[in-house]
Design an enzyme around this catalytic site. Structure first.
Site, PDB file in Angstrom:
ATOM      1  N   GLY A  15       0.775  -1.237   0.000  1.00  0.00           N
ATOM      2  CA  GLY A  15       0.000   0.000   0.000  1.00  0.00           C
ATOM      3  C   GLY A  15       0.807   1.289   0.000  1.00  0.00           C
ATOM      4  O   GLY A  15       0.293   2.348   0.367  1.00  0.00           O
ATOM      5  N   SER A  16       2.069   1.229  -0.449  1.00  0.00           N
ATOM      6  CA  SER A  16       2.840   2.484  -0.461  1.00  0.00           C
ATOM      7  C   SER A  16       2.271   3.467  -1.491  1.00  0.00           C
ATOM      8  O   SER A  16       2.284   4.678  -1.269  1.00  0.00           O
ATOM      9  CB  SER A  16       4.322   2.208  -0.725  1.00  0.00           C
ATOM     10  OG  SER A  16       4.483   1.415  -1.870  1.00  0.00           O
ATOM     11  N   LEU A  93      -2.796  -6.768  -8.385  1.00  0.00           N
ATOM     12  CA  LEU A  93      -2.163  -7.859  -9.131  1.00  0.00           C
ATOM     13  C   LEU A  93      -3.119  -8.721  -9.944  1.00  0.00           C
ATOM     14  O   LEU A  93      -2.694  -9.673 -10.580  1.00  0.00           O
ATOM     15  CB  LEU A  93      -1.400  -8.755  -8.145  1.00  0.00           C
ATOM     16  CG  LEU A  93      -0.263  -8.066  -7.383  1.00  0.00           C
ATOM     17  CD1 LEU A  93       0.398  -9.030  -6.414  1.00  0.00           C
ATOM     18  CD2 LEU A  93       0.767  -7.480  -8.336  1.00  0.00           C
ATOM     19  N   ASN A 108      -3.291   2.757 -14.116  1.00  0.00           N
ATOM     20  CA  ASN A 108      -2.326   1.935 -13.376  1.00  0.00           C
ATOM     21  C   ASN A 108      -0.979   2.621 -13.380  1.00  0.00           C
ATOM     22  O   ASN A 108      -0.663   3.370 -14.316  1.00  0.00           O
ATOM     23  CB  ASN A 108      -2.196   0.553 -14.038  1.00  0.00           C
ATOM     24  CG  ASN A 108      -1.242  -0.358 -13.278  1.00  0.00           C
ATOM     25  OD1 ASN A 108      -1.265  -0.416 -12.045  1.00  0.00           O
ATOM     26  ND2 ASN A 108      -0.384  -1.061 -13.997  1.00  0.00           N
ATOM     27  N   HIS A 110       3.099   1.563 -13.165  1.00  0.00           N
ATOM     28  CA  HIS A 110       3.999   0.407 -13.245  1.00  0.00           C
ATOM     29  C   HIS A 110       5.430   0.903 -13.028  1.00  0.00           C
ATOM     30  O   HIS A 110       5.815   1.928 -13.592  1.00  0.00           O
ATOM     31  CB  HIS A 110       3.868  -0.251 -14.628  1.00  0.00           C
ATOM     32  CG  HIS A 110       4.701  -1.485 -14.760  1.00  0.00           C
ATOM     33  ND1 HIS A 110       4.341  -2.686 -14.179  1.00  0.00           N
ATOM     34  CD2 HIS A 110       5.895  -1.691 -15.354  1.00  0.00           C
ATOM     35  CE1 HIS A 110       5.281  -3.581 -14.429  1.00  0.00           C
ATOM     36  NE2 HIS A 110       6.231  -3.006 -15.135  1.00  0.00           N
ATOM     37  N   ASP A 151      -0.621  -4.403 -18.021  1.00  0.00           N
ATOM     38  CA  ASP A 151       0.373  -3.356 -18.329  1.00  0.00           C
ATOM     39  C   ASP A 151       0.381  -2.947 -19.801  1.00  0.00           C
ATOM     40  O   ASP A 151       1.429  -2.600 -20.347  1.00  0.00           O
ATOM     41  CB  ASP A 151       1.795  -3.827 -17.940  1.00  0.00           C
ATOM     42  CG  ASP A 151       1.899  -4.146 -16.448  1.00  0.00           C
ATOM     43  OD1 ASP A 151       1.212  -3.492 -15.653  1.00  0.00           O
ATOM     44  OD2 ASP A 151       2.672  -5.050 -16.107  1.00  0.00           O
ATOM     45  N   GLU A 180       7.419   7.778  -8.972  1.00  0.00           N
ATOM     46  CA  GLU A 180       6.004   7.382  -8.929  1.00  0.00           C
ATOM     47  C   GLU A 180       5.184   8.339  -8.071  1.00  0.00           C
ATOM     48  O   GLU A 180       4.020   8.614  -8.370  1.00  0.00           O
ATOM     49  CB  GLU A 180       5.876   5.970  -8.344  1.00  0.00           C
ATOM     50  CG  GLU A 180       6.467   4.883  -9.206  1.00  0.00           C
ATOM     51  CD  GLU A 180       6.212   3.512  -8.596  1.00  0.00           C
ATOM     52  OE1 GLU A 180       5.120   3.277  -8.076  1.00  0.00           O
ATOM     53  OE2 GLU A 180       7.140   2.678  -8.626  1.00  0.00           O
TER      54      GLU A 180
HETATM   55  C1  GRF Z   1       4.735   0.298  -7.038  1.00  0.00           C
HETATM   56  O1  GRF Z   1       6.031   0.086  -7.506  1.00  0.00           O
HETATM   57  C2  GRF Z   1       3.784   0.467  -8.176  1.00  0.00           C
HETATM   58  O2  GRF Z   1       4.413   0.881  -9.335  1.00  0.00           O
HETATM   59  C3  GRF Z   1       3.232  -0.883  -8.361  1.00  0.00           C
HETATM   60  O3  GRF Z   1       3.158  -1.450  -7.082  1.00  0.00           O
HETATM   61  C4  GRF Z   1       4.219  -0.912  -6.319  1.00  0.00           C
HETATM   62  C5  GRF Z   1       3.762  -0.522  -4.963  1.00  0.00           C
HETATM   63  O4  GRF Z   1       3.109  -1.517  -4.290  1.00  0.00           O
HETATM   64  N1  GRF Z   1       2.176  -0.994  -9.264  1.00  0.00           N
HETATM   65  P1  GRF Z   1       2.365  -1.097  -2.967  1.00  0.00           P
HETATM   66  O5  GRF Z   1       1.569   0.142  -3.275  1.00  0.00           O
HETATM   67  O6  GRF Z   1       3.387  -0.803  -1.910  1.00  0.00           O
HETATM   68  O7  GRF Z   1       1.501  -2.252  -2.591  1.00  0.00           O
END
Ligand code: GRF
Length: 208
Positions: A15-16, A93, A108, A110, A151, A180
């Site tokens: 969730g970052s 995913l 999305n 990536h 993607d 990002e």
């Molecule tokens: C990030 O690198 C993003 O590009 C991708 O998922 C990563 C982050 O995963 N699609 P999360 O948000 O920490 O779960």
């Protein structure tokens, strides 16, 4: 601040990406409101982060559905019920079938420069490992419109950074994640402002 756009954020991992959106909104740097977080599994960091921020969370686990269509119907049903006008995949995913009323309204991010290093199974650490193993001098991130393949949809924007000779997947991931953190909010703002138009494979960005 313009009227906020209502987002549904779909996450399967730590969730970052979700946290970045939460923080940007809280700081008044993104005219958006997160109407719903959909967690792809019950015990994930993204669900904890959403609850900690007081956001509504629904867990919709693909394993409980017969096929992609049934799963997608459930996901987009929840998105409609939350009255969200844009869906943001954030470390999501699972393949989705985008229904006609959401075509062009699912984004999305990536962590590589698509179309390289994307597709099924290319997520998280694996992406950065592959970029380093291939000897790339540049990597970065891509924000794109989601279609029915991993993607694959039209690219809205990309940000690039160098790959250092001594990079590890972790150090490269950190550098890309900094990109990002600006790129996703920027693309969401372009959508909110009505400045994106998809023409075949290309996205035309209208001047401000
Ligand atoms: C990030 O690198 C993003 O590009 C991708 O998922 C990563 C982050 O995963 N699609 P999360 O948000 O920490 O779960």
């Amino acid at each position: 601040m313009p009227d906020p756009i209502r987002l549904a954020v779909l996450a399967s991992g730590g969730g970052s990406t979700l946290q970045n959106l939460i923080d940007r909104i809280a700081a008044g740097r993104l005219a958006a409101a997160i109407a719903l977080v959909i967690a792809g599994r019950p015990e994930i960091g993204a669900a904890d982060r959403a609850r900690a921020a007081g956001l509504p969370v629904e867990v919709i686990d693909a394993r409980g559905f017969a096929d992609v269509d049934a799963f997608s119907d459930r996901v987009f049903g929840a998105v409609r019920a939350a009255d969200a006008s844009l869906v943001c995949l954030a470390g999501w995913l699972r393949l989705l079938r985008v229904p006609p009323d959401f075509a062009g309204r699912v984004l999305n991010i990536h962590p590589a420069l698509l179309p390289a290093f994307g597709g099924r199974g290319m997520y998280g650490r694996r992406v950065h490992e592959a970029v380093i193993a291939h000897g790339c001098r540049l990597s970065g991130c891509t924000v794109h419109v989601v279609d029915d393949a991993y993607d694959n949809g039209p690219i809205i924007l990309q940000r690039a950074c160098p790959v250092a000779p001594d990079d590890t997947p972790e150090s490269l991931a950190r550098r890309v994640f900094c990109l990002e953190c600006d790129a996703y909010p920027e693309a969401i703002e372009l959508f909110r402002a009505g400045r994106l138009r998809v023409e075949g494979r290309r996205v035309v960005i209208a001047p401000a």
